[in-house]
Design a protein around this motif. Structure first.
Motif, PDB file in Angstrom:
ATOM      1  N   VAL A 157      21.085  38.539  62.529  1.00  0.00           N
ATOM      2  CA  VAL A 157      19.677  38.845  62.263  1.00  0.00           C
ATOM      3  C   VAL A 157      19.628  40.214  61.586  1.00  0.00           C
ATOM      4  O   VAL A 157      19.929  41.233  62.204  1.00  0.00           O
ATOM      5  CB  VAL A 157      18.839  38.859  63.555  1.00  0.00           C
ATOM      6  N   PHE A 158      19.268  40.215  60.307  1.00  0.00           N
ATOM      7  CA  PHE A 158      19.116  41.456  59.559  1.00  0.00           C
ATOM      8  C   PHE A 158      17.655  41.893  59.643  1.00  0.00           C
ATOM      9  O   PHE A 158      16.748  41.109  59.357  1.00  0.00           O
ATOM     10  CB  PHE A 158      19.507  41.258  58.094  1.00  0.00           C
ATOM     11  N   GLU A 159      17.433  43.134  60.033  1.00  0.00           N
ATOM     12  CA  GLU A 159      16.073  43.657  60.160  1.00  0.00           C
ATOM     13  C   GLU A 159      15.985  45.004  59.460  1.00  0.00           C
ATOM     14  O   GLU A 159      16.760  45.916  59.746  1.00  0.00           O
ATOM     15  CB  GLU A 159      15.690  43.815  61.635  1.00  0.00           C
ATOM     16  N   GLU A 160      15.027  45.119  58.544  1.00  0.00           N
ATOM     17  CA  GLU A 160      14.819  46.410  57.898  1.00  0.00           C
ATOM     18  C   GLU A 160      14.174  47.355  58.904  1.00  0.00           C
ATOM     19  O   GLU A 160      13.045  47.132  59.342  1.00  0.00           O
ATOM     20  CB  GLU A 160      13.947  46.281  56.658  1.00  0.00           C
ATOM     21  N   TYR A 161      14.891  48.395  59.252  1.00  0.00           N
ATOM     22  CA  TYR A 161      14.414  49.320  60.278  1.00  0.00           C
ATOM     23  C   TYR A 161      13.423  50.299  59.678  1.00  0.00           C
ATOM     24  O   TYR A 161      13.681  50.912  58.641  1.00  0.00           O
ATOM     25  CB  TYR A 161      15.590  50.083  60.893  1.00  0.00           C
ATOM     26  N   ARG A 162      12.293  50.432  60.351  1.00  0.00           N
ATOM     27  CA  ARG A 162      11.272  51.367  59.883  1.00  0.00           C
ATOM     28  C   ARG A 162      11.293  52.608  60.761  1.00  0.00           C
ATOM     29  O   ARG A 162      10.945  52.550  61.941  1.00  0.00           O
ATOM     30  CB  ARG A 162       9.889  50.715  59.941  1.00  0.00           C
ATOM     31  N   GLY A 163      11.718  53.718  60.197  1.00  0.00           N
ATOM     32  CA  GLY A 163      11.766  54.940  60.979  1.00  0.00           C
ATOM     33  C   GLY A 163      12.136  56.137  60.137  1.00  0.00           C
ATOM     34  O   GLY A 163      13.211  56.169  59.541  1.00  0.00           O
ATOM     35  N   MET A 164      11.234  57.111  60.069  1.00  0.00           N
ATOM     36  CA  MET A 164      11.511  58.366  59.385  1.00  0.00           C
ATOM     37  C   MET A 164      10.634  59.449  60.005  1.00  0.00           C
ATOM     38  O   MET A 164       9.430  59.256  60.175  1.00  0.00           O
ATOM     39  CB  MET A 164      11.250  58.265  57.888  1.00  0.00           C
ATOM     40  N   ILE A 165      11.230  60.552  60.378  1.00  0.00           N
ATOM     41  CA  ILE A 165      10.501  61.703  60.889  1.00  0.00           C
ATOM     42  C   ILE A 165      10.761  62.858  59.937  1.00  0.00           C
ATOM     43  O   ILE A 165      11.907  63.285  59.762  1.00  0.00           O
ATOM     44  CB  ILE A 165      10.943  62.092  62.311  1.00  0.00           C
ATOM     45  N   GLY A 166       9.692  63.373  59.323  1.00  0.00           N
ATOM     46  CA  GLY A 166       9.891  64.397  58.308  1.00  0.00           C
ATOM     47  C   GLY A 166      10.714  63.818  57.172  1.00  0.00           C
ATOM     48  O   GLY A 166      10.389  62.787  56.610  1.00  0.00           O
ATOM     49  N   GLY A 167      11.803  64.451  56.854  1.00  0.00           N
ATOM     50  CA  GLY A 167      12.681  63.928  55.807  1.00  0.00           C
ATOM     51  C   GLY A 167      13.908  63.231  56.353  1.00  0.00           C
ATOM     52  O   GLY A 167      14.820  62.904  55.589  1.00  0.00           O
ATOM     53  N   THR A 168      13.938  62.982  57.668  1.00  0.00           N
ATOM     54  CA  THR A 168      15.107  62.364  58.294  1.00  0.00           C
ATOM     55  C   THR A 168      14.897  60.866  58.461  1.00  0.00           C
ATOM     56  O   THR A 168      14.043  60.434  59.234  1.00  0.00           O
ATOM     57  CB  THR A 168      15.396  62.999  59.670  1.00  0.00           C
ATOM     58  N   ALA A 169      15.671  60.073  57.712  1.00  0.00           N
ATOM     59  CA  ALA A 169      15.619  58.617  57.846  1.00  0.00           C
ATOM     60  C   ALA A 169      16.519  58.191  58.992  1.00  0.00           C
ATOM     61  O   ALA A 169      17.673  58.612  59.066  1.00  0.00           O
ATOM     62  CB  ALA A 169      16.054  57.944  56.546  1.00  0.00           C
ATOM     63  N   PHE A 170      16.009  57.364  59.889  1.00  0.00           N
ATOM     64  CA  PHE A 170      16.818  56.887  61.007  1.00  0.00           C
ATOM     65  C   PHE A 170      17.943  55.983  60.504  1.00  0.00           C
ATOM     66  O   PHE A 170      19.045  56.019  61.030  1.00  0.00           O
ATOM     67  CB  PHE A 170      15.941  56.142  62.008  1.00  0.00           C
ATOM     68  N   VAL A 171      17.644  55.151  59.521  1.00  0.00           N
ATOM     69  CA  VAL A 171      18.651  54.297  58.879  1.00  0.00           C
ATOM     70  C   VAL A 171      18.536  54.523  57.372  1.00  0.00           C
ATOM     71  O   VAL A 171      17.451  54.369  56.801  1.00  0.00           O
ATOM     72  CB  VAL A 171      18.432  52.807  59.212  1.00  0.00           C
ATOM     73  N   GLU A 172      19.621  54.904  56.731  1.00  0.00           N
ATOM     74  CA  GLU A 172      19.590  55.216  55.303  1.00  0.00           C
ATOM     75  C   GLU A 172      19.375  53.959  54.476  1.00  0.00           C
ATOM     76  O   GLU A 172      19.615  52.834  54.935  1.00  0.00           O
ATOM     77  CB  GLU A 172      20.885  55.917  54.901  1.00  0.00           C
ATOM     78  N   ALA A 173      18.938  54.142  53.220  1.00  0.00           N
ATOM     79  CA  ALA A 173      18.526  53.017  52.377  1.00  0.00           C
ATOM     80  C   ALA A 173      19.642  51.996  52.165  1.00  0.00           C
ATOM     81  O   ALA A 173      19.385  50.785  52.139  1.00  0.00           O
ATOM     82  CB  ALA A 173      18.025  53.542  51.035  1.00  0.00           C
ATOM     83  N   ASP A 174      20.886  52.450  52.024  1.00  0.00           N
ATOM     84  CA  ASP A 174      21.992  51.528  51.749  1.00  0.00           C
ATOM     85  C   ASP A 174      22.782  51.162  52.991  1.00  0.00           C
ATOM     86  O   ASP A 174      23.829  50.528  52.910  1.00  0.00           O
ATOM     87  CB  ASP A 174      22.936  52.133  50.711  1.00  0.00           C
TER      88      ASP A 174
END
Length: 343
Positions: free
Chosen positions: A252-269
């Motif tokens: 199950v692939f899920e696009e994770y939604r999470g960013m605080i300030g400029g810190t992405a919880f999961v990077e784009a790639d």
């Protein structure tokens, strides 16, 4: 002509009939990352009068037994090896202060009635409480990546080092060059098999992956996955891919939604693979607050109030004391969209 009277309760709108036009409030509310907590991936474990977690790490081991002649002594089982692993909880805390003068000349948001102390303080505390809960999510996500890090990126716990195992090699999904029958499916099967082999006798439901936007778009739009959905579920191709789930190759692939300030919880790639449904493999431990009177079992979250002796201010410290542990970090796989930079 008389001069209009400005009513402080309407913050600049003219008193009288115009008060009725003040309705509701427009508020910018940031997204609070919390998908891991929604999925219930981590079992919450309260600690009793301690900030330390200890595990006895054992290796039972299985082996093929050589045949022996009847009537002779059987080979003896070797002793079970074990060692103790220690983890320390970390305090996550932030204080909200309220001064007596802050409540003066204020009205309730979206209303014309005066603001109350309780309502004002509750609204002022909302960002802090949200930040505390997002930080717990950050802590848990670190455990799913194998390294729990602080807000500034400083490692708090390296699960690979503690558990005496090496981080698995990164798996590169070179979508531009992945071709041939079931190329993506083969990579998925490699991950599922490695997860099952790593967990051994521990049952699990499925492999889940939190992925970034670029990874999800490349996966969903690859000819192999598109062809599968054309044959089985054409309607899925008409839907968007933003912040959705996508099941392929038993993952199950899920696009994770999470960013605080400029810190992405999961990077784009990035893609992070982990097992779901493996009992007690993922646990979050919570220690008691660092205050007298809060001994006993730790709670997930504390609100600790105290007042200025002269009554000019009131403060509440919101805190959690936690560490997230994934007991089998050897089954945590990192994926990246793109070619291996060092093949």
């Amino acid at each position: 002509m008389s001069t209009p009277i400005v009513d402080f309760l309407t913050e600049g709108t003219v008193s009288g009939d115009l008060i009725a036009h003040l309705e509701g409030v427009i508020e910018g509310v940031p997204h609070q990352p919390g998908r891991i907590q929604q999925l219930g991936l981590f079992t919450s474990v309260p600690l009793l009068n301690t900030t330390t977690v200890k595990f006895d790490k054992t290796e039972f081991g299985l082996e093929l037994i050589q045949t022996s002649d009847r009537g002779t002594d059987a080979a003896k089982q070797s002793k079970r090896s074990s060692n103790t692993v220690h983890f320390e909880t970390s305090r996550i805390a932030k204080e909200v202060e309220f001064l007596a003068d802050e409540i003066l000349n204020l009205r309730r948001l979206g209303e014309t009635s005066p603001e109350s102390v309780d309502n004002y303080f509750a609204n002022k505390s909302r960002p802090t409480i949200g930040s505390l809960r997002a930080t717990r999510e950050w802590n848990m996500l670190g455990a799913l990546k194998g390294i729990v890090v602080d807000a500034d990126g400083t490692p708090l716990e390296n699960l690979y080092t503690k558990m005496g195992t090496a981080a698995p090699a990164t798996i590169y999904f070179d979508f531009s060059n992945l071709s041939g029958p079931g190329a993506i499916r083969k990579l998925c099967a490699q991950i599922v098999r490695a997860t099952a082999n790593g967990l051994g006798g521990i049952a699990f439901d499925h492999v889940h992956a939190f992925v970034g936007s670029d990874f999800m778009d490349a996966l969903a739009n690859h000819p192999e996955t598109r062809e599968t959905y054309i044959n089985q579920e054409g309607a899925a191709l008409r839907a968007g891919t933003a912040f959705t789930t996508f099941t392929y190759g038993d993952i199950v692939f899920e696009e994770y939604r999470g960013m605080i300030g400029g810190t992405a919880f999961v990077e784009a790639d990035e893609a992070r693979f982990f097992p779901v449904g493996a009992a007690d493999v993922c646990q979050a431990f919570f220690a008691p607050a660092d205050r007298i009177g809060y001994e006993g079992l730790g709670a997930v979250e504390y609100a600790l109030p105290y007042a200025d002796p002269k009554g000019r201010s009131m403060s509440v410290e919101y805190q959690s004391n936690m560490i997230s542990v994934m007991k089998r970090p050897d089954v945590l796989f990192e994926g990246r969209a793109g070619a291996d930079p060092a093949p």
